[in-house]
Design an enzyme around this catalytic site. Structure first.
Site, PDB file in Angstrom:
ATOM      1  N   TYR A 161      36.946  36.261  39.614  1.00  0.00           N
ATOM      2  CA  TYR A 161      36.149  37.019  38.646  1.00  0.00           C
ATOM      3  C   TYR A 161      35.591  38.294  39.282  1.00  0.00           C
ATOM      4  O   TYR A 161      35.635  39.371  38.680  1.00  0.00           O
ATOM      5  CB  TYR A 161      35.016  36.126  38.145  1.00  0.00           C
ATOM      6  CG  TYR A 161      34.230  36.667  36.979  1.00  0.00           C
ATOM      7  CD1 TYR A 161      34.753  36.658  35.692  1.00  0.00           C
ATOM      8  CD2 TYR A 161      32.934  37.139  37.154  1.00  0.00           C
ATOM      9  CE1 TYR A 161      34.025  37.114  34.610  1.00  0.00           C
ATOM     10  CE2 TYR A 161      32.192  37.599  36.079  1.00  0.00           C
ATOM     11  CZ  TYR A 161      32.737  37.585  34.803  1.00  0.00           C
ATOM     12  OH  TYR A 161      31.993  38.052  33.738  1.00  0.00           O
ATOM     13  N   LYS A 175      36.416  42.088  38.080  1.00  0.00           N
ATOM     14  CA  LYS A 175      35.358  42.967  37.586  1.00  0.00           C
ATOM     15  C   LYS A 175      35.205  44.233  38.442  1.00  0.00           C
ATOM     16  O   LYS A 175      34.892  45.306  37.910  1.00  0.00           O
ATOM     17  CB  LYS A 175      34.032  42.202  37.518  1.00  0.00           C
ATOM     18  CG  LYS A 175      34.004  41.132  36.429  1.00  0.00           C
ATOM     19  CD  LYS A 175      34.360  41.689  35.051  1.00  0.00           C
ATOM     20  CE  LYS A 175      34.040  40.737  33.920  1.00  0.00           C
ATOM     21  NZ  LYS A 175      34.426  41.279  32.594  1.00  0.00           N
TER      22      LYS A 175
END
Length: 253
Positions: free
Chosen positions: A154, A158
């Site tokens: 993640y 991001k």
């Protein structure tokens, strides 16, 4: 006259959480909104809420990792409402685990939805935006881009979106397209509730812990992110591009 009167917005992952709040806010500001989610039926409550408030919206089902489906959704937005002026790349998933437990599938899923999804949607939308010499793209990053235990996939996705944002701003700026990113902190959504469950605590307990280490001493709500995005897709932000705005109550300071 509302700030977005006459504009058409496509919001991915708009069936719930931040995406639903963004779709509702853009509609309230005058935009016609395409509520895109993996399942068209899941987006219908968001559409119903927009219509009940006097706005215009349609639900579209598409897998953001499928180029044909994403292109069809962008083209439908332009055909249905006459243009495609705004894209919000919000669709996202989590598959949290420590590195030694993280599977290749969980890595690919998270990178695919966040990075490939934003790439495909932006590529499909820019065709319309470049032709009309106007457009606004907002990518959803996260404070987790700065690193977070158990979120190697993640965090990588991001932070990748921040580099993607700056590059698109350089490439598309000469054609009247602004590209920015918003990086939320702790926002109360189904995703953070799932994080609490993984940690073995209640969502309220997790929110309280987060508020304690946040300078403004509260956690965020989807409306906090929607308000920031509403500004970035308005003409008031025409000289802002290539930026990542952290909306996190000062958490990263």
């Amino acid at each position: 006259m509302a700030a977005l009167d006459g504009r058409v917005a496509l919001v991915t992952g708009a069936a719930r959480g931040i995406g639903a709040a963004v779709a509702g806010r853009l509609a309230a500001d005058g935009a016609a909104v395409v509520v895109l989610d993996l399942d068209e039926a899941a987006g219908k409550p968001t559409v119903a809420a927009i219509e009940a408030a006097g706005g215009r919206a349609i639900a579209v089902g598409a897998d953001v990792t499928d180029a044909a489906q994403v292109t069809a959704a962008a083209d439908r937005a332009a055909q249905e409402f006459g243009s495609l002026d705004i894209l919000v790349n919000n669709a996202g998933v989590t598959r949290d685990n420590l590195l030694f437990k993280l599977s290749e599938q969980d890595w690919d899923t998270v990178i695919g939805v966040h990075l490939k999804g934003a790439f495909l949607a932006s590529k499909a939308a820019q065709k319309h935006m470049v032709a009309q010499k106007y457009g606004k793209i907002v990518n959803l990053s996260s404070v987790s881009a700065l690193g977070n235990r158990g979120q190697a996939n993640y965090s990588a996705a991001k932070m990748g979106l921040q580099g993607f944002t700056r590059t698109l701003a350089i490439e598309l700026g000469p054609f009247g397209v602004n590209v920015n990113a918003v990086a939320p902190g702790f926002i109360v959504t189904e995703m953070t509730a799932a994080t609490a469950e993984r940690l073995g605590i209640t969502p309220d307990e997790l929110a309280a812990r987060s508020a304690e280490i946040t300078p403004v001493r509260r956690v965020g709500q989807p409306a906090d992110i929607a308000s920031t995005i509403a500004f970035l897709v308005s003409d008031e932000s025409s000289f802002i591009t290539g930026q990542t705005i952290y909306v996190d109550g000062g958490r990263k300071l």
